[in-house]
Design a protein around this motif. Structure first.
Motif, PDB file in Angstrom:
ATOM      1  N   VAL A  85       0.846  -1.177   0.000  1.00 29.12           N
ATOM      2  CA  VAL A  85       0.000   0.000   0.000  1.00 29.12           C
ATOM      3  C   VAL A  85       0.893   1.242   0.000  1.00 29.12           C
ATOM      4  CG1 VAL A  85      -0.208  -0.021   2.526  1.00 29.12           C
ATOM      5  CG2 VAL A  85      -1.899   1.200   1.161  1.00 29.12           C
ATOM      6  N   GLU A  86       0.566   2.216  -0.905  1.00 28.92           N
ATOM      7  CA  GLU A  86       1.396   3.425  -0.994  1.00 28.92           C
ATOM      8  C   GLU A  86       1.186   4.347   0.197  1.00 28.92           C
ATOM      9  OE1 GLU A  86       0.852   5.420  -4.703  1.00 28.92           O
ATOM     10  OE2 GLU A  86       0.999   3.571  -5.895  1.00 28.92           O
ATOM     11  N   ASP A  87      -0.056   4.448   0.661  1.00 31.05           N
ATOM     12  CA  ASP A  87      -0.360   5.305   1.809  1.00 31.05           C
ATOM     13  C   ASP A  87      -1.463   4.632   2.610  1.00 31.05           C
ATOM     14  OD1 ASP A  87      -1.086   7.269   3.639  1.00 31.05           O
ATOM     15  OD2 ASP A  87      -0.777   8.905   2.219  1.00 31.05           O
ATOM     16  N   ALA A  88      -1.077   4.042   3.728  1.00 33.59           N
ATOM     17  CA  ALA A  88      -2.037   3.300   4.545  1.00 33.59           C
ATOM     18  C   ALA A  88      -3.146   4.192   5.076  1.00 33.59           C
ATOM     19  CB  ALA A  88      -1.300   2.628   5.703  1.00 33.59           C
ATOM     20  N   SER A  90      -4.935   6.306   3.487  1.00 34.93           N
ATOM     21  CA  SER A  90      -6.021   6.490   2.541  1.00 34.93           C
ATOM     22  C   SER A  90      -6.597   5.183   2.008  1.00 34.93           C
ATOM     23  CB  SER A  90      -5.542   7.350   1.354  1.00 34.93           C
ATOM     24  OG  SER A  90      -4.439   6.721   0.716  1.00 34.93           O
ATOM     25  N   ASP A  91      -6.008   4.057   2.368  1.00 33.13           N
ATOM     26  CA  ASP A  91      -6.508   2.766   1.895  1.00 33.13           C
ATOM     27  C   ASP A  91      -7.627   2.290   2.819  1.00 33.13           C
ATOM     28  OD1 ASP A  91      -6.658  -0.255   1.678  1.00 33.13           O
ATOM     29  OD2 ASP A  91      -5.234   0.172   0.060  1.00 33.13           O
ATOM     30  N   THR A  94      -6.710  -0.335   5.501  1.00 35.95           N
ATOM     31  CA  THR A  94      -5.705  -0.082   6.539  1.00 35.95           C
ATOM     32  C   THR A  94      -5.853   1.249   7.255  1.00 35.95           C
ATOM     33  OG1 THR A  94      -4.238   0.897   4.868  1.00 35.95           O
ATOM     34  CG2 THR A  94      -4.006  -1.479   5.300  1.00 35.95           C
ATOM     35  N   ARG A  95      -6.723   2.124   6.784  1.00 37.86           N
ATOM     36  CA  ARG A  95      -6.714   3.487   7.310  1.00 37.86           C
ATOM     37  C   ARG A  95      -7.063   3.588   8.793  1.00 37.86           C
ATOM     38  NH1 ARG A  95     -11.740   5.261   3.489  1.00 37.86           N
ATOM     39  NH2 ARG A  95     -13.424   4.161   4.599  1.00 37.86           N
TER      40      ARG A  95
END
Length: 582
Positions: A85-88, A90-91, A94-95
């Motif tokens: 994930v590039e940015d947790a 915004s996912d 995982t956010r």
């Protein structure tokens, strides 16, 4: 290939503590991918642990564990495939993870660790995920295919390291088990040894041996295998036809392995109703086969799940073979001992019902060999004239041949002693001359002692053919060696000279004759052994004859001796009070 999903296990392969080898893999991960954090993580239902970790903020770097609320690695484990994930933040998956605020996780990439097959060295993509190799950055990052390939290469090397470590542990287990089972001579010792080794090397909570009955209709828990806590009584005896895992393993002649209770119940839905389910998590049921013959079933139980059971198939096969061979050997030994005991009882004499006023007791202790039989014997012969003769002998050898020779020598000697009212030296000389003429080939040490009544009590007339000297225990506790010069062994020279010795016996004294099995032990000299006999006799001087002999054997021999041991004890009476004149 679509990777299989899996549930989180109840336990992890390694504990929450630093592992230098896995820390090294984490350090390589930070260098290869240019991230501040890299982990070798293992996830269970109760949280995740980091045996390999570099760059985590405190207290997590020192604690080496977090709750599941802080785990992104769980998505690798449950999906069975790589996850990035590039940015947790915004996912959607995982956010909400607390790893973001507490561990500083923003960018994440993880690939699964699987144990390689020990035969091929290659990890099966369908094998359970035992851990995760991951890289973490505190800023958004686009993961390139080259970076993910490097992470997969590191994961493959880390998986190989874990596999090699497990292989070494298995080899140590089997080596320790093989060494330990060498000395296991009974079913109880086999059961105890396997339980101890599997508990120490495999972390098992319990192991037990189920043995088939002669008709192969039932499996019964070996008496030495205490059932696990909370086990229903019905589990200790199973029908071989029952739909339960132990019986099925016996019928199908193959190991049955269950990483979880749920797996077992899926295969055997009626197992609890049949009172055949002790309290556990993982379990293994290994048929013990010698060629195609079933000798038992080994049951192993763990208190936590064990996701690597299938990957350890080679271990269970070797463990079953080692145990089966030891169990078969122990049962064969027991059968031989049983036959030998019958023969030994037939060979040992029945002490005469009456020896005048003398108390006489005998003992025989077999050696720790396959066959509990040897060439040691004792005898008490009441001759035609009423004279009492004591015999203690030892034919050279430790097998059936020695026992057969002993029976012939003993039979001849007791016939000579009974037939003629002659001194002991004459009886032994006749025996020496008879052996070669009758084709009896054997050497023997022996003591032949004749008890003679005197106006003041008793005296002993004896001859010694290369045998340890008898010990006379005086009523006041003093001991005396009857160590007159010894002659050659019987069977060496037919015309060897035989000499006699005479000693008075004080009233209330005890005479003890013994074979060398009582005094010969590794690390102990003959002189030291004889001194221990004298010390023990002094300590038991007030005991009755049975207790005296039992105490002597317990202190010097134990339940099994290094050599056969025969004992003969005679207690002499105090003078009878004079009859008052009328």
């Amino acid at each position: 290939m679509e990777q299989p999903a899996q549930d989180l296990s109840r336990g992890t392969l390694l504990p929450a503590q630093p592992d230098p080898d896995l820390d090294r893999f984490a350090r390589l991960g930070t260098l290869a991918l240019g991230t501040p954090v890299a982990l070798v993580s293992m996830v269970s239902r109760h949280g995740q642990v980091f045996p390999g970790a570099v760059g985590l903020p405190e207290p997590w770097q020192s604690a080496r564990e977090t709750p599941l609320t802080h785990s992104l690695c769980q998505h690798v484990v449950t999906s069975g495939k790589a996850f990035a994930v590039e940015d947790a933040r915004s996912d959607p998956l995982t956010r909400d993870s607390l790893a973001i605020p507490d561990l500083g996780v923003v960018a994440y990439a993880g690939v699964p660790l699987r144990l390689p097959d020990q035969r091929t060295g290659v990890a099966d993509p369908s094998a359970p995920v035992v851990g995760v190799m991951c890289a973490i950055d505190g800023a958004p990052r686009r993961w390139t295919s080259e970076q993910l390939s490097v992470l997969e290469d590191l994961a493959a090397a880390c998986s190989a390291e874990l596999g090699l470590r497990m292989l070494e542990e298995r080899n140590r287990l089997l080596l320790n088990l093989g060494d330990a089972l060498v000395g296991a001579r009974t079913v109880a010792e086999v059961s105890t040894t396997v339980a101890a080794v599997t508990r120490s090397e495999l972390g098992g909570a319990w192991s037990g041996l189920l043995l088939p009955d002669p008709g192969h209709r039932l499996l019964r828990l070996a008496g030495s295998s205490a059932p696990p806590p909370g086990t229903p009584a019905g589990w200790q005896t199973l029908s071989l036809a029952a739909p339960v895992p132990a019986a099925a393993a016996a019928r199908e002649r193959r190991p049955l392995l269950f990483s979880t209770v749920e797996e077992l119940q899926a295969s055997f839905p009626d197992v609890e109703a049949r009172a055949a389910l002790p309290r556990f998590a993982a379990s293994a049921y290994l048929p013990l086969l010698v060629q195609d013959r079933l000798v038992g079933v080994l049951c192993l139980v763990w208190e936590s799940e064990r996701q690597t059971l299938e990957a350890e198939a080679d271990v269970w096969g070797a463990l079953a073979r080692f145990t089966a061979q030891a169990l078969d050997r122990a049962m064969l030994d027991a059968e031989r001992r049983s036959r030998a005991e019958v023969l030994q009882r037939a060979l040992l004499p029945r002490l005469p019902r009456s020896t005048g006023r003398l108390q006489v007791r005998g003992r025989y202790v077999p050696a720790t060999r396959e066959e509990q039989i040897g060439g040691d014997w004792y005898d008490v012969v009441v001759g035609a004239s009423g004279a009492v003769t004591l015999v203690l002998g030892d034919v050279a050898g430790h097998d059936m041949a020695a026992a057969a020779t002993m029976a012939q020598v003993r039979g001849l000697l007791r016939a000579f002693v009974w037939d003629r009212d002659e001194p002991p030296a004459e009886s032994v000389a006749r025996l020496d001359r008879a052996l070669p003429e009758l084709g009896i080939d054997g050497l023997a040490t022996l003591v032949v002692a004749r008890v003679e009544e005197t106006p003041g009590g008793f005296r002993l007339r004896w001859t010694n053919a290369g045998h340890p000297p008898p010990v006379l225990l005086h009523p006041d506790g003093r001991t005396e060696l009857l160590d007159g010069a010894t002659d050659l062994l019987v069977g060496l020279l037919p015309d060897s000279a035989r000499h006699e010795h005479v000693a008075p016996i004080p009233p209330g004294a005890t005479l003890v004759l013994y074979t060398d099995g009582l005094i010969e032990h590794r690390g102990r000299s003959l002189v030291g052994g004889i001194e221990r006999v004298r010390t023990s006799l002094r300590e038991h001087r007030d005991a009755d004859l049975d207790d005296l002999l039992d105490g002597l054997l317990a202190e010097l021999v134990g339940p099994w001796g290094e050599d056969d041991c025969a004992l003969l004890a005679v207690r002499f009476p105090h003078p009878e009070p004079p009859v008052p004149s009328s």
